[in-house]
Design a protein around this motif. Structure first.
Motif, mmCIF file in Angstrom:
data_model
loop_
_atom_site.group_PDB
_atom_site.id
_atom_site.type_symbol
_atom_site.label_atom_id
_atom_site.label_comp_id
_atom_site.label_asym_id
_atom_site.label_seq_id
_atom_site.Cartn_x
_atom_site.Cartn_y
_atom_site.Cartn_z
ATOM 1 N N PHE A 1 0.830 -1.201 0.000
ATOM 2 C CA PHE A 1 0.000 0.000 0.000
ATOM 3 C C PHE A 1 0.870 1.259 0.000
ATOM 4 C CE2 PHE A 1 -2.302 3.315 2.391
ATOM 5 C CZ PHE A 1 -3.422 3.445 1.583
ATOM 6 N N SER A 2 1.931 1.274 0.783
ATOM 7 C CA SER A 2 2.811 2.441 0.865
ATOM 8 C C SER A 2 3.544 2.708 -0.437
ATOM 9 C CB SER A 2 3.817 2.280 1.998
ATOM 10 O OG SER A 2 4.835 1.365 1.655
ATOM 11 N N LYS A 3 3.716 1.683 -1.263
ATOM 12 C CA LYS A 3 4.399 1.830 -2.547
ATOM 13 C C LYS A 3 3.406 2.058 -3.683
ATOM 14 C CE LYS A 3 8.277 1.001 -0.508
ATOM 15 N NZ LYS A 3 8.950 2.147 0.063
ATOM 16 N N ALA A 4 2.159 2.371 -3.324
ATOM 17 C CA ALA A 4 1.083 2.640 -4.293
ATOM 18 C C ALA A 4 0.784 1.437 -5.170
ATOM 19 C CB ALA A 4 1.384 3.882 -5.120
ATOM 20 N N ILE A 5 1.042 0.260 -4.658
ATOM 21 C CA ILE A 5 0.629 -0.968 -5.349
ATOM 22 C C ILE A 5 -0.743 -1.283 -4.782
ATOM 23 C CG2 ILE A 5 1.140 -3.414 -5.750
ATOM 24 C CD1 ILE A 5 4.113 -2.688 -5.202
ATOM 25 N N ARG A 6 -1.756 -0.874 -5.504
ATOM 26 C CA ARG A 6 -3.131 -0.948 -5.001
ATOM 27 C C ARG A 6 -3.905 -2.018 -5.737
ATOM 28 N NH1 ARG A 6 -3.274 4.454 -2.748
ATOM 29 N NH2 ARG A 6 -1.376 4.367 -1.538
ATOM 30 N N MET A 7 -4.490 -2.908 -4.996
ATOM 31 C CA MET A 7 -5.297 -3.975 -5.583
ATOM 32 C C MET A 7 -6.737 -3.939 -5.058
ATOM 33 S SD MET A 7 -3.173 -5.410 -7.595
ATOM 34 C CE MET A 7 -4.078 -6.868 -8.071
ATOM 35 N N GLU A 8 -7.005 -3.073 -4.105
ATOM 36 C CA GLU A 8 -8.308 -3.063 -3.455
ATOM 37 C C GLU A 8 -9.456 -2.812 -4.431
ATOM 38 O OE1 GLU A 8 -5.726 -1.216 -2.511
ATOM 39 O OE2 GLU A 8 -5.327 -1.586 -0.406
ATOM 40 N N HIS A 9 -9.203 -1.979 -5.453
ATOM 41 C CA HIS A 9 -10.277 -1.642 -6.382
ATOM 42 C C HIS A 9 -10.737 -2.849 -7.197
ATOM 43 C CE1 HIS A 9 -6.670 -1.376 -8.839
ATOM 44 N NE2 HIS A 9 -7.422 -1.433 -9.910
ATOM 45 N N LEU A 10 -9.935 -3.904 -7.237
ATOM 46 C CA LEU A 10 -10.295 -5.110 -7.985
ATOM 47 C C LEU A 10 -10.880 -6.195 -7.081
ATOM 48 C CD1 LEU A 10 -7.043 -5.376 -10.150
ATOM 49 C CD2 LEU A 10 -9.250 -4.408 -10.839
ATOM 50 N N ASP A 11 -10.863 -5.970 -5.783
ATOM 51 C CA ASP A 11 -11.255 -7.006 -4.836
ATOM 52 C C ASP A 11 -12.748 -6.927 -4.502
ATOM 53 O OD1 ASP A 11 -10.117 -9.087 -2.861
ATOM 54 O OD2 ASP A 11 -11.416 -7.794 -1.626
ATOM 55 N N GLU A 12 -13.415 -8.045 -4.648
ATOM 56 C CA GLU A 12 -14.857 -8.114 -4.398
ATOM 57 C C GLU A 12 -15.198 -7.805 -2.935
ATOM 58 O OE1 GLU A 12 -17.615 -11.871 -4.240
ATOM 59 O OE2 GLU A 12 -17.137 -11.362 -6.320
ATOM 60 N N ASN A 13 -14.412 -8.282 -1.995
ATOM 61 C CA ASN A 13 -14.682 -8.027 -0.575
ATOM 62 C C ASN A 13 -14.599 -6.542 -0.243
ATOM 63 O OD1 ASN A 13 -15.201 -10.637 0.437
ATOM 64 N ND2 ASN A 13 -13.024 -11.108 0.277
ATOM 65 N N VAL A 14 -13.631 -5.857 -0.827
ATOM 66 C CA VAL A 14 -13.477 -4.424 -0.586
ATOM 67 C C VAL A 14 -14.666 -3.668 -1.183
ATOM 68 C CG1 VAL A 14 -12.053 -2.390 -1.059
ATOM 69 C CG2 VAL A 14 -10.963 -4.557 -0.465
ATOM 70 N N GLN A 15 -15.070 -4.064 -2.377
ATOM 71 C CA GLN A 15 -16.208 -3.405 -3.028
ATOM 72 C C GLN A 15 -17.497 -3.617 -2.228
ATOM 73 O OE1 GLN A 15 -16.095 -4.893 -7.033
ATOM 74 N NE2 GLN A 15 -14.288 -3.703 -7.554
ATOM 75 N N LEU A 16 -17.683 -4.824 -1.677
ATOM 76 C CA LEU A 16 -18.864 -5.085 -0.841
ATOM 77 C C LEU A 16 -18.836 -4.226 0.419
ATOM 78 C CD1 LEU A 16 -19.191 -8.981 -1.097
ATOM 79 C CD2 LEU A 16 -20.790 -7.264 -1.974
ATOM 80 N N GLY A 17 -17.668 -4.077 1.007
ATOM 81 C CA GLY A 17 -17.524 -3.234 2.189
ATOM 82 C C GLY A 17 -17.865 -1.785 1.893
ATOM 83 N N LYS A 18 -17.406 -1.282 0.755
ATOM 84 C CA LYS A 18 -17.709 0.106 0.382
ATOM 85 C C LYS A 18 -19.200 0.297 0.158
ATOM 86 C CE LYS A 18 -13.410 1.773 -1.470
ATOM 87 N NZ LYS A 18 -12.739 2.471 -2.499
ATOM 88 N N LEU A 19 -19.826 -0.654 -0.513
ATOM 89 C CA LEU A 19 -21.262 -0.582 -0.762
ATOM 90 C C LEU A 19 -22.028 -0.581 0.557
ATOM 91 C CD1 LEU A 19 -23.492 -0.556 -2.909
ATOM 92 C CD2 LEU A 19 -23.458 -3.048 -2.837
ATOM 93 N N LEU A 20 -21.633 -1.428 1.480
ATOM 94 C CA LEU A 20 -22.265 -1.489 2.796
ATOM 95 C C LEU A 20 -22.093 -0.168 3.532
ATOM 96 C CD1 LEU A 20 -23.677 -3.376 4.864
ATOM 97 C CD2 LEU A 20 -21.397 -3.849 5.760
#
Length: 162
Positions: free
Chosen positions: A21-40
């Motif tokens: 995350f600190s190196k701006a290697i971001r994968m959260e936008h592709l992760d279904e669990n993260v997207q469900l959390g944001k929607l919730l």
């Protein structure tokens, strides 16, 4: 270094994830669990004003009367990380002179709430945690892989295991 709530959260979840995350290697936008959390998060407390970004550093889900911070979580599976993230928000705002009383982690799916207080010992621990976060983030390589049960649901699973 600006330390966000995500840095503190990832510190407790996985130091390797923190480094990515600190190196701006971001994968959260592709992760279904993260997207469900944001929607919730977006759909659970629509009567309260949404996300509050402060100093482009901390992004609080919502604040009631500038006294109680609220953080919305999908589950209690990584509860310690959420508690310390919220303690960091309380610490951060108190350092800015805002008299935050406490925090609440809301679990709308579970219909539960967890009150979070920040003690003097917690503040001291946060100072140590922030120093450790900075040490991890300046390393040239990610910390060694530590396989945990949560790895299978992590957005960075492919980086670590494939």
């Amino acid at each position: 270094m600006r330390i966000s709530g995500t840095h503190v959260y990832y510190y407790f979840v996985c130091k390797r994830k923190l480094w990515f995350f600190s190196k701006a290697i971001r994968m959260e936008h592709l992760d279904e669990n993260v997207q469900l959390g944001k929607l919730l998060d977006e759909s659970s407390y629509n009567r309260d004003s949404g996300q509050v970004m402060i100093d482009e550093t901390v992004n609080i889900d919502f604040i009631r009367d500038w006294k109680v911070l609220h953080e919305v979580k999908k589950s209690r599976s990584i509860e310690e990380a959420g508690i310390w993230q919220l303690k960091y928000y309380i610490y951060f705002l108190r350092e800015k002179g805002i008299a935050i009383e406490n925090g609440v982690i809301d679990y709308p799916k579970l219909r539960r709430r967890e009150e979070v207080e920040l003690s003097n010992e917690d503040s001291q621990r946060l100072i140590e945690i922030m120093a450790d976060i900075e040490n991890i983030c300046v390393q040239d390589k990610p910390p060694k892989l530590e396989e945990k049960p949560i790895c299978k649901k992590c957005a960075y699973f492919e980086y670590c295991f494939i």
